[in-house]
Scaffold this active site. Structure first.
Site, PDB file in Angstrom:
ATOM      1  N   LEU A   8       0.846  -1.192   0.000  1.00 47.41           N
ATOM      2  CA  LEU A   8       0.000   0.000   0.000  1.00 47.41           C
ATOM      3  C   LEU A   8       0.881   1.241   0.000  1.00 47.41           C
ATOM      4  CD1 LEU A   8      -2.739  -1.115   2.575  1.00 47.41           C
ATOM      5  CD2 LEU A   8      -2.605  -1.523   0.105  1.00 47.41           C
ATOM      6  N   ARG A  15       2.446  15.082   6.078  1.00 45.36           N
ATOM      7  CA  ARG A  15       3.299  15.462   7.201  1.00 45.36           C
ATOM      8  C   ARG A  15       4.787  15.503   6.842  1.00 45.36           C
ATOM      9  NH1 ARG A  15       1.247  11.618  11.974  1.00 45.36           N
ATOM     10  NH2 ARG A  15       0.409  10.411  10.235  1.00 45.36           N
ATOM     11  N   GLN A  72      -5.398   3.835  -6.815  1.00 48.53           N
ATOM     12  CA  GLN A  72      -6.469   4.178  -5.877  1.00 48.53           C
ATOM     13  C   GLN A  72      -6.737   5.671  -6.051  1.00 48.53           C
ATOM     14  OE1 GLN A  72      -5.553   3.987  -1.688  1.00 48.53           O
ATOM     15  NE2 GLN A  72      -7.697   3.805  -1.069  1.00 48.53           N
ATOM     16  N   SER A 404      57.311  17.130 -13.875  1.00 56.06           N
ATOM     17  CA  SER A 404      56.489  18.063 -13.095  1.00 56.06           C
ATOM     18  C   SER A 404      56.139  19.305 -13.916  1.00 56.06           C
ATOM     19  CB  SER A 404      57.240  18.488 -11.829  1.00 56.06           C
ATOM     20  OG  SER A 404      57.460  17.374 -10.995  1.00 56.06           O
TER      21      SER A 404
END
Length: 466
Positions: A8, A15, A72, A404
């Protein structure tokens, strides 16, 4: 006997005060309804129907082919919600489990035990109960002297004696499917809320002479439904503790469980150590004998055996066996490290592959690149992969050395064994075993430093006078 599930998930969840549909709020990285669907799958339910209402499209989009759906349209109670499923399951024989999309903590073991009791006792309906420290506001389970369920009484209808009972109705059940839908036809909405209650089915079956049972969950947290953000945080905390404990039992050392966050779908091998501040998210898979953390944020990453990741962030990446990442590295999506690689401090990789044994030790960016085996990329080296419109590929062959502070302007290829001198900006391909240098020749001027200082000092004095 066939087992089906009804989940369900039609409630709006006002809320939560959120634009996101309630059951899609996540607990430990997975939407609540996802946890419930995983539970019914592990409990061997052959068909699962999710009742949706508000936010139906979002829920269906998340679940996809993982369940069947029924809408629903009006939320008229739990009994009304189950009634909507009759066109799909009404003709089935077997047992139907009913759960809620906002109860992420219920486990397959508990559902399995509920089903076993239901079958063993040949019951028409079995309710899942829990003994809670504070039953206020919850329906109580009333049993007779033999322990048989007599009825379920809502809080507002309890006598003083009934209100003192701590065993409550979780709202989850299993039913004989045919008897469930027959009883639902007799449910009315003659109550203060004008709704059709699923609990009424229990009373209808009882009055028809059917046997009703109850299974009490060993952990009351399994029955907790999330209704607001406070409940969401509580569920998250309980789930986190459960997940950590599972990994500990499986041989993972968690130095500080309270300071470790592991989402539900994470897999971790034995003898791996998790240090405080570790965050493991998504579908991360970690091998054995790894050291993760402190302060590692790892999402959707596959990590091999014997890997170390410290104070770093990874996402949608692959890290090979015996590799080391960090501290303070960032592996963005598409990064792939071979065996025995090193990605050191303040290095960022994006959509880049490093072959076995290759190293990017510090202060570098490698993006949209394919790097071979045993390559060393020096401090401050950068693959310049973006021209403002397009991303371009950098390819570096096996055993190459990139010094580098080198800029590699993509698209570009550095051949096998090539050597790129520090400080170079490389705009053309470098063939195998070639040395590339692209910088101005150094010029030293004796005594000129003092001239520069004198000139700067004079300028400063003039500015003061002005």
């Amino acid at each position: 006997m066939k087992v089906m599930a009804i989940v369900l998930a039609a409630g709006q969840g006002k809320r939560m005060k959120s634009k996101l549909y309630k059951v899609l709020h996540s607990v430990c990285g997975k939407p609540m309804v996802g946890h419930v669907l995983q539970t019914v799958k592990e409990a061997s339910c052959e068909r699962t129907v999710v009742v949706v209402g508000h936010g139906a499209e979002a829920v269906q989009s998340y679940i996809g082919n993982g369940a069947e759906f029924i809408l629903q349209e009006q939320q008229l109670g739990t009994g009304h919600a189950v009634q909507q499923v009759e066109p799909l399951l009404g003709d089935e024989t077997g047992t139907t489990v009913i759960l809620y999309g906002d109860t992420p903590l219920v486990t397959a073991d508990t559902i399995g035990a509920l089903l076993n009791l239901h079958r063993a006792e040949k019951l028409a309906a079995t309710v899942l109960t829990a003994v809670v420290p504070n039953p206020q506001g919850l329906g109580r389970i009333i049993r007779d002297e033999a322990g048989q369920v007599l009825r379920i009484v809502e809080q507002k209808d309890c006598t003083a004696t009934e209100a003192a009972i701590s065993e409550i109705n979780t709202g989850m059940y299993c039913f004989d499917n045919q008897k469930l839908f027959q009883a639902l036809k007799k449910v009315t909405n003659h109550n203060a809320q004008g709704e059709y209650y699923l609990t009424d089915v229990m009373e209808i079956l009882k009055q028809s002479g059917e046997s009703i049972g109850a299974y009490c969950a060993s952990d009351f947290a399994e029955g907790i439904g999330v209704n607001d953000r406070v409940g969401l945080a509580e569920a998250e905390q309980l789930m986190r503790a459960r997940i950590v404990r599972k990994h500990q039992i499986n041989g993972v050392t968690v130095i500080d469980p309270a300071a470790t966050y592991i989402e539900a779908d994470v897999v971790i091998g034995s003898d791996t150590i998790l240090y405080p501040g570790t965050v493991l998210r998504g579908h991360t898979v970690i091998g054995e004998d790894c050291i993760i953390g402190p302060q590692a944020d790892i999402a959707d990453t596959i990590i091999g055996n014997g890997v170390t990741v410290k104070q770093s962030v990874t996402a949608e990446s692959i890290i090979g066996d015996e590799s080391a990442v960090g501290p303070y590295a960032n592996l963005r999506p598409g990064s792939k490290l071979g065996v025995g690689c090193k990605v050191g401090d303040f290095v960022e990789l994006k959509n880049a592959e490093l072959g076995d044994g290759s190293k990017v030790s510090h202060l570098s960016y490698v993006g949209d690149a394919k790097v071979g085996k045993d390559v060393n990329i020096g401090c401050g080296a950068i693959t310049v992969n973006y021209d403002g419109y397009n991303k371009s590929l950098t390819e570096i062959g096996d055993h190459a050395f990139v010094g580098s502070n080198v800029n590699l302007i993509a698209p570009i290829k550095i051949g096998e064994g090539a050597y790129v001198v520090a400080g170079s900006t490389i705009t053309h391909d470098v063939a195998a075993n070639e040395l590339a240098i692209a910088r101005e020749r150094q010029v030293n001027k004796p005594g000129y430093a003092e001239k520069l200082r004198s000139r700067a000092k004079a300028k400063k004095e003039r500015q003061k006078k002005e």
